[in-house]
Design a protein around this motif. Structure first.
Motif, mmCIF file in Angstrom:
data_model
loop_
_atom_site.group_PDB
_atom_site.id
_atom_site.type_symbol
_atom_site.label_atom_id
_atom_site.label_comp_id
_atom_site.label_asym_id
_atom_site.label_seq_id
_atom_site.Cartn_x
_atom_site.Cartn_y
_atom_site.Cartn_z
ATOM 1 N N SER A 11 -19.388 14.944 -10.976
ATOM 2 C CA SER A 11 -18.076 15.426 -11.438
ATOM 3 C C SER A 11 -17.037 14.331 -11.289
ATOM 4 N N ARG A 12 -15.829 14.599 -11.760
ATOM 5 C CA ARG A 12 -14.740 13.628 -11.692
ATOM 6 C C ARG A 12 -13.841 13.842 -10.468
ATOM 7 N N ALA A 13 -14.279 14.669 -9.521
ATOM 8 C CA ALA A 13 -13.516 14.858 -8.283
ATOM 9 C C ALA A 13 -13.572 13.595 -7.441
ATOM 10 N N GLN A 14 -12.489 13.318 -6.719
ATOM 11 C CA GLN A 14 -12.484 12.189 -5.786
ATOM 12 C C GLN A 14 -12.863 12.620 -4.366
ATOM 13 N N GLY A 15 -12.927 13.938 -4.153
ATOM 14 C CA GLY A 15 -13.268 14.412 -2.829
ATOM 15 C C GLY A 15 -13.262 15.926 -2.770
ATOM 16 N N ILE A 16 -13.461 16.445 -1.552
ATOM 17 C CA ILE A 16 -13.496 17.891 -1.340
ATOM 18 C C ILE A 16 -12.477 18.280 -0.271
ATOM 19 N N ALA A 17 -11.914 19.470 -0.424
ATOM 20 C CA ALA A 17 -11.043 20.052 0.592
ATOM 21 C C ALA A 17 -11.786 21.188 1.275
ATOM 22 N N VAL A 18 -11.760 21.210 2.599
ATOM 23 C CA VAL A 18 -12.460 22.249 3.355
ATOM 24 C C VAL A 18 -11.540 22.829 4.417
ATOM 25 N N VAL A 19 -11.795 24.092 4.734
ATOM 26 C CA VAL A 19 -11.040 24.763 5.796
ATOM 27 C C VAL A 19 -12.016 25.173 6.897
ATOM 28 N N SER A 20 -12.664 26.309 6.711
ATOM 29 C CA SER A 20 -13.534 26.854 7.754
ATOM 30 C C SER A 20 -14.705 25.944 8.089
ATOM 31 N N GLU A 21 -15.172 25.162 7.133
ATOM 32 C CA GLU A 21 -16.319 24.299 7.377
ATOM 33 C C GLU A 21 -16.058 23.326 8.527
ATOM 34 N N LEU A 22 -14.816 22.938 8.709
ATOM 35 C CA LEU A 22 -14.469 22.079 9.842
ATOM 36 C C LEU A 22 -13.737 22.832 10.950
ATOM 37 N N MET A 23 -12.848 23.746 10.578
ATOM 38 C CA MET A 23 -12.071 24.443 11.599
ATOM 39 C C MET A 23 -12.927 25.399 12.426
ATOM 40 N N GLU A 24 -14.065 25.826 11.887
ATOM 41 C CA GLU A 24 -14.953 26.731 12.623
ATOM 42 C C GLU A 24 -16.244 26.049 13.071
ATOM 43 N N ALA A 25 -16.338 24.745 12.888
ATOM 44 C CA ALA A 25 -17.560 24.019 13.239
ATOM 45 C C ALA A 25 -17.717 23.904 14.752
ATOM 46 N N ASP A 26 -18.947 24.031 15.229
ATOM 47 C CA ASP A 26 -19.215 23.833 16.655
ATOM 48 C C ASP A 26 -18.944 22.392 17.061
ATOM 49 N N ASP A 27 -19.259 21.470 16.164
ATOM 50 C CA ASP A 27 -19.021 20.049 16.410
ATOM 51 C C ASP A 27 -18.341 19.472 15.162
ATOM 52 N N PRO A 28 -17.001 19.566 15.083
ATOM 53 C CA PRO A 28 -16.306 19.138 13.863
ATOM 54 C C PRO A 28 -16.486 17.662 13.547
ATOM 55 N N GLY A 29 -16.669 16.831 14.558
ATOM 56 C CA GLY A 29 -16.864 15.411 14.318
ATOM 57 C C GLY A 29 -18.174 15.139 13.602
ATOM 58 N N ALA A 30 -19.253 15.744 14.095
ATOM 59 C CA ALA A 30 -20.564 15.565 13.464
ATOM 60 C C ALA A 30 -20.562 16.152 12.058
ATOM 61 N N LYS A 31 -19.949 17.319 11.917
ATOM 62 C CA LYS A 31 -19.877 17.965 10.602
ATOM 63 C C LYS A 31 -19.099 17.092 9.617
ATOM 64 N N GLU A 57 0.834 -1.193 0.000
ATOM 65 C CA GLU A 57 0.000 0.000 0.000
ATOM 66 C C GLU A 57 0.871 1.245 0.000
ATOM 67 N N THR A 58 1.962 1.230 0.794
ATOM 68 C CA THR A 58 2.849 2.389 0.848
ATOM 69 C C THR A 58 3.522 2.618 -0.491
ATOM 70 N N SER A 59 3.963 1.540 -1.140
ATOM 71 C CA SER A 59 4.667 1.688 -2.406
ATOM 72 C C SER A 59 3.753 2.254 -3.479
ATOM 73 N N GLU A 60 2.454 1.959 -3.370
ATOM 74 C CA GLU A 60 1.500 2.481 -4.346
ATOM 75 C C GLU A 60 0.972 3.851 -3.931
ATOM 76 N N LYS A 61 1.423 4.331 -2.781
ATOM 77 C CA LYS A 61 0.991 5.618 -2.247
ATOM 78 C C LYS A 61 -0.530 5.720 -2.232
ATOM 79 N N ALA A 62 -1.170 4.724 -1.663
ATOM 80 C CA ALA A 62 -2.627 4.726 -1.578
ATOM 81 C C ALA A 62 -3.081 5.812 -0.611
ATOM 82 N N PHE A 63 -4.057 6.609 -1.013
ATOM 83 C CA PHE A 63 -4.630 7.621 -0.134
ATOM 84 C C PHE A 63 -6.048 7.932 -0.601
ATOM 85 N N ASP A 64 -6.833 8.469 0.308
ATOM 86 C CA ASP A 64 -8.250 8.746 0.072
ATOM 87 C C ASP A 64 -8.479 10.247 0.230
#
Length: 232
Positions: A199-219, A20-27
């Motif tokens: 779309s062809r995106a594999q995911g989303i990058a967020v900043v304030s949506e989690l860093m400013e969340a009242d409950d980052p785990g639930a968010k 897995e490391t050699s293939e640089k697997a990441f999500d």
């Protein structure tokens, strides 16, 4: 002496981890970009851990206003958390800090260190992400060794970096041409993700949506579910 079946299991596990490391697997499904503005260190680490616990799959330590020494000190604490939750950690821009931390890798923006130089410093096994707004930039980044691309801004952002809107059609074109994993970035929130449906995106990058969340785990949990549904 350890039982034979335990040793066989251990060897199989080590083999899988090495492969897995050699293939640089990441999500890239839920990619957290940190921001410690207006937070004490304790509050910052609490937000990061909550988000990791809730389902963040990739983390970038991004602290534009801190010195290398400050980022290194903070990075050691963040890496303890990401290691515990099994999430790759990359450092924004600071290649030498990423090397010192021996973290998963680095993310380089358009004005950051050169990709080829970063690869020389970090070696072939580390993850290098790059920011791309056009097909030409994406192809150049791939040629220099990028492992994934951050594409955006999909929406205007509140970050200190000047952003220019990127159409989802451009994101799709970049994915088709560059054939690298894509994480959509820029102003993405729980309530505006429909723009990425199909779309062809594999995911989303967020900043304030989690860093400013009242409950980052639930968010984070809700974001993972929504992204999974949208990007099937």
């Amino acid at each position: 002496m350890a039982p034979r079946n335990w040793l066989c299991h251990r060897e199989a596990l080590l083999s899988a981890l090495t492969r897995e490391t050699s293939e640089k697997a990441f999500d890239l499904k839920l990619y957290l970009v940190t921001n410690s503005d207006k937070l004490s260190e304790e509050e910052f680490l609490s937000q990061v851990e909550g988000a990791l616990k809730g389902g963040v799959t990739f983390c970038q330590l991004r602290e534009k206003d801190k010195t290398d020494e400050e980022v290194l000190a903070l990075g050691k604490k963040v890496k303890e958390l990401t290691d515990f939750y099994g999430v790759p950690l990359v450092i924004d821009d600071r290649v030498q800090v990423a090397k010192a931390l021996d973290c998963a890798g680095v993310h380089l923006g358009a004005m950051d260190d050169d990709l080829e130089e970063a690869r020389k410093v970090l070696g072939p096994g580390k993850i290098i992400g790059a920011t791309a707004k056009t097909v030409a930039v994406a192809l150049a980044a791939k040629a220099k060794g990028a492992d994934y691309l951050g594409v955006g801004a999909i929406y205007p952002t509140k970050t200190k970096v000047i952003t220019k809107r990127t159409e989802v059609a451009t994101l799709n074109a970049i994915s088709l041409e560059a054939k690298l994993p894509i994480v959509a970035i820029g102003g993405l929130k729980e309530g505006n993700l429909e723009i990425l449906k199909g779309s062809r995106a594999q995911g989303i990058a967020v900043v304030s949506e989690l860093m400013e969340a009242d409950d980052p785990g639930a968010k984070a949990g809700r974001l993972v579910k929504k992204v999974t549904d949208l990007l099937r």
